[in-house]
Design a protein around this motif. Structure first.
Motif, PDB file in Angstrom:
ATOM      1  N   SER A  28       0.786  -1.216   0.000  1.00  0.00           N
ATOM      2  CA  SER A  28       0.000   0.000   0.000  1.00  0.00           C
ATOM      3  C   SER A  28       0.820   1.269   0.000  1.00  0.00           C
ATOM      4  O   SER A  28       1.819   1.379   0.665  1.00  0.00           O
ATOM      5  CB  SER A  28      -0.921   0.009   1.214  1.00  0.00           C
ATOM      6  N   GLU A  29       0.338   2.250  -0.765  1.00  0.00           N
ATOM      7  CA  GLU A  29       0.892   3.591  -0.749  1.00  0.00           C
ATOM      8  C   GLU A  29       0.037   4.396   0.202  1.00  0.00           C
ATOM      9  O   GLU A  29      -1.183   4.381   0.126  1.00  0.00           O
ATOM     10  CB  GLU A  29       0.800   4.207  -2.159  1.00  0.00           C
ATOM     11  N   SER A  30       0.649   5.128   1.091  1.00  0.00           N
ATOM     12  CA  SER A  30      -0.127   5.892   2.047  1.00  0.00           C
ATOM     13  C   SER A  30      -0.715   7.143   1.438  1.00  0.00           C
ATOM     14  O   SER A  30      -1.677   7.692   1.934  1.00  0.00           O
ATOM     15  CB  SER A  30       0.752   6.278   3.248  1.00  0.00           C
ATOM     16  N   GLU A  80      -4.889  -5.218  -5.008  1.00  0.00           N
ATOM     17  CA  GLU A  80      -4.618  -3.912  -5.596  1.00  0.00           C
ATOM     18  C   GLU A  80      -4.588  -2.824  -4.519  1.00  0.00           C
ATOM     19  O   GLU A  80      -5.341  -1.852  -4.570  1.00  0.00           O
ATOM     20  CB  GLU A  80      -5.620  -3.625  -6.694  1.00  0.00           C
ATOM     21  N   ALA A  81      -3.688  -3.017  -3.563  1.00  0.00           N
ATOM     22  CA  ALA A  81      -3.446  -2.014  -2.528  1.00  0.00           C
ATOM     23  C   ALA A  81      -2.055  -1.446  -2.733  1.00  0.00           C
ATOM     24  O   ALA A  81      -1.426  -0.990  -1.795  1.00  0.00           O
ATOM     25  CB  ALA A  81      -3.579  -2.649  -1.146  1.00  0.00           C
ATOM     26  N   PHE A  84       1.841  -0.618  -8.318  1.00  0.00           N
ATOM     27  CA  PHE A  84       2.101  -1.434  -9.494  1.00  0.00           C
ATOM     28  C   PHE A  84       0.848  -2.181  -9.943  1.00  0.00           C
ATOM     29  O   PHE A  84       0.465  -2.143 -11.110  1.00  0.00           O
ATOM     30  CB  PHE A  84       3.229  -2.426  -9.211  1.00  0.00           C
ATOM     31  N   ARG A  85       0.200  -2.855  -9.005  1.00  0.00           N
ATOM     32  CA  ARG A  85      -0.971  -3.657  -9.368  1.00  0.00           C
ATOM     33  C   ARG A  85      -2.156  -2.781  -9.764  1.00  0.00           C
ATOM     34  O   ARG A  85      -2.914  -3.120 -10.677  1.00  0.00           O
ATOM     35  CB  ARG A  85      -1.346  -4.589  -8.210  1.00  0.00           C
ATOM     36  N   ILE A  86      -2.336  -1.655  -9.081  1.00  0.00           N
ATOM     37  CA  ILE A  86      -3.415  -0.734  -9.437  1.00  0.00           C
ATOM     38  C   ILE A  86      -3.235  -0.270 -10.880  1.00  0.00           C
ATOM     39  O   ILE A  86      -4.163  -0.295 -11.692  1.00  0.00           O
ATOM     40  CB  ILE A  86      -3.431   0.478  -8.487  1.00  0.00           C
ATOM     41  N   ALA A  87      -2.025   0.162 -11.186  1.00  0.00           N
ATOM     42  CA  ALA A  87      -1.749   0.693 -12.511  1.00  0.00           C
ATOM     43  C   ALA A  87      -1.837  -0.386 -13.582  1.00  0.00           C
ATOM     44  O   ALA A  87      -2.317  -0.135 -14.687  1.00  0.00           O
ATOM     45  CB  ALA A  87      -0.372   1.335 -12.525  1.00  0.00           C
ATOM     46  N   GLU A  88      -1.343  -1.569 -13.272  1.00  0.00           N
ATOM     47  CA  GLU A  88      -1.365  -2.667 -14.240  1.00  0.00           C
ATOM     48  C   GLU A  88      -2.795  -3.031 -14.619  1.00  0.00           C
ATOM     49  O   GLU A  88      -3.135  -3.148 -15.806  1.00  0.00           O
ATOM     50  CB  GLU A  88      -0.647  -3.881 -13.653  1.00  0.00           C
ATOM     51  N   THR A  89      -3.643  -3.211 -13.619  1.00  0.00           N
ATOM     52  CA  THR A  89      -5.038  -3.569 -13.891  1.00  0.00           C
ATOM     53  C   THR A  89      -5.758  -2.452 -14.632  1.00  0.00           C
ATOM     54  O   THR A  89      -6.522  -2.708 -15.580  1.00  0.00           O
ATOM     55  CB  THR A  89      -5.773  -3.892 -12.585  1.00  0.00           C
TER      56      THR A  89
END
Length: 358
Positions: A28-30, A80-81, A84-89
């Motif tokens: 996670s990004e804060s 997706e927390a 990388f995963r947020i952007a990829e999806t």
């Protein structure tokens, strides 16, 4: 941990000009939300990269398909927390809409291999005709791959390699050269430290080629070009910020002489920054930090002086993934490995490049 990924061997001409847009590899990004998939930072196929044998539609045994009439499945590996995963999806979703895919199925394995297997099997049951898979591990997906093969459904893997046979178990791999990333991180560390000091490595999660290759690349390059650097500790932070922080706390307690940290992704680097500050140390100065990913918070860390350098790992796979699918169905032979180029961030370019980070 998986064995080092197979040697890569020539990007087909149809893919040399292929571009795609970047998106993110961590926990996670804060603060800060990744920018839209099309906001900045094109994902470009590396010219001259070794790519292996090509695979055609007839060789794979699949039927010709128009994506506008197709059901496409995307299997995400981790929650997706993280950037990388947020952007990829987001990149996969955005490009599917641009291409006009009839129906896109999206699942998330939540970092559980058994769930990723069942997710893929469920998408096949729902009629998926083409699969894009971000593998959780390099091994263990055999039941899912067998289910896809039984239905002659091509499987395109992105961001992590699997230990299987291309053009049989899966179509191709799209992603970075992770060994090169590790070597470039070592070069950045040598520059930041003057080639001297005691280094701790925050390893990524075990069981995938990313961790193995980033470690091997870094260790080999330090031996070759930075013999004054001594690697005194290696411990996994599982690509997560909280675990990276906890591991760093332990390492500086047991190894107070540590003067440098190589984090195999940005989230662990950001966790290390917090741990070092809590221990009364000055990250970026007392302890040099180099990481891999290119998230906005890590690049901001360079601007602020708490992180010394970041090697990018470009996650915006949507355009390249769907371009590869379109080429495949048009009869183009798709190389086993389609390798993308990644940039670097350092104090000389971090501020001006912040907008293109994810």
């Amino acid at each position: 941990m998986s064995t080092r990924s197979r040697a890569l061997a020539h990007v087909p001409l149809a893919l040399l000009a292929a571009t795609a847009l970047l998106t993110g590899c961590t926990k996670s990004e804060s603060d800060g939300t990744p920018g839209p998939a099309g906001s900045a930072g094109e994902q470009v196929v590396a010219t001259g990269a070794p790519t292996g044998a090509g695979c055609t539609l007839s060789q794979y045994g699949a039927s010709k398909l128009d994506l506008k009439d197709a059901v496409v499945g995307f299997s995400q590996s981790e929650k997706e927390a993280n950037p990388f995963r947020i952007a990829e999806t987001a990149s996969i979703r955005d490009e599917a809409a641009k291409v006009g895919v009839k129906k896109l199925l999206v699942t998330n394995a939540q970092s559980q291999l058994s769930k990723q297997i069942s997710d893929i099997q469920d998408m096949l049951a729902q009629g998926a005709q083409f699969l894009i898979v971000a593998p959780l591990n390099s091994d263990g997906l055999e039941p899912a791959l067998q289910a896809a093969a039984a239905k002659k459904v091509p499987v395109l893997t992105i961001d992590r390699k699997i230990n299987a046979s291309s053009c049989k178990d899966y179509l191709a791999f799209l992603g970075s050269d992770f060994v090169s990333q590790g070597k470039r991180a070592a070069d950045a560390m040598i520059k930041a430290t003057g080639g001297k000091g005691k280094v701790a490595i925050l390893l990524g999660s075990s069981g995938n080629n990313v961790t193995t290759d980033r470690t091997n690349g870094f260790v080999d390059q330090v031996k070759a070009a930075g013999p004054g650097l001594e690697i005194v500790a290696q411990q996994t932070g599982e690509f997560a910020r909280d675990k990276g922080q906890a591991v760093m706390e332990q390492l500086i307690s047991s190894n107070p002489e540590i003067t440098a940290v190589y984090a195999e992704n940005d989230e662990m680097a950001l966790g290390a920054v917090t741990a070092l500050r809590s221990a009364g140390k000055n990250p970026g100065k007392d302890v040099k930090i180099v990481s891999i990913d290119g998230t906005r918070n890590a690049v901001q860390g360079i601007v602020e002086g708490t992180i010394n350098a970041v090697v990018e790992s470009n996650p915006r796979f949507g355009p390249l993934a769907f371009k590869t699918a379109q080429d495949f169905y048009a009869g183009t032979a798709i190389s086993e490995n389609v390798i993308i180029s990644d940039r670097e961030y350092d104090p000389a370019n971090a501020k001006e490049s912040l907008g293109s980070a994810y």
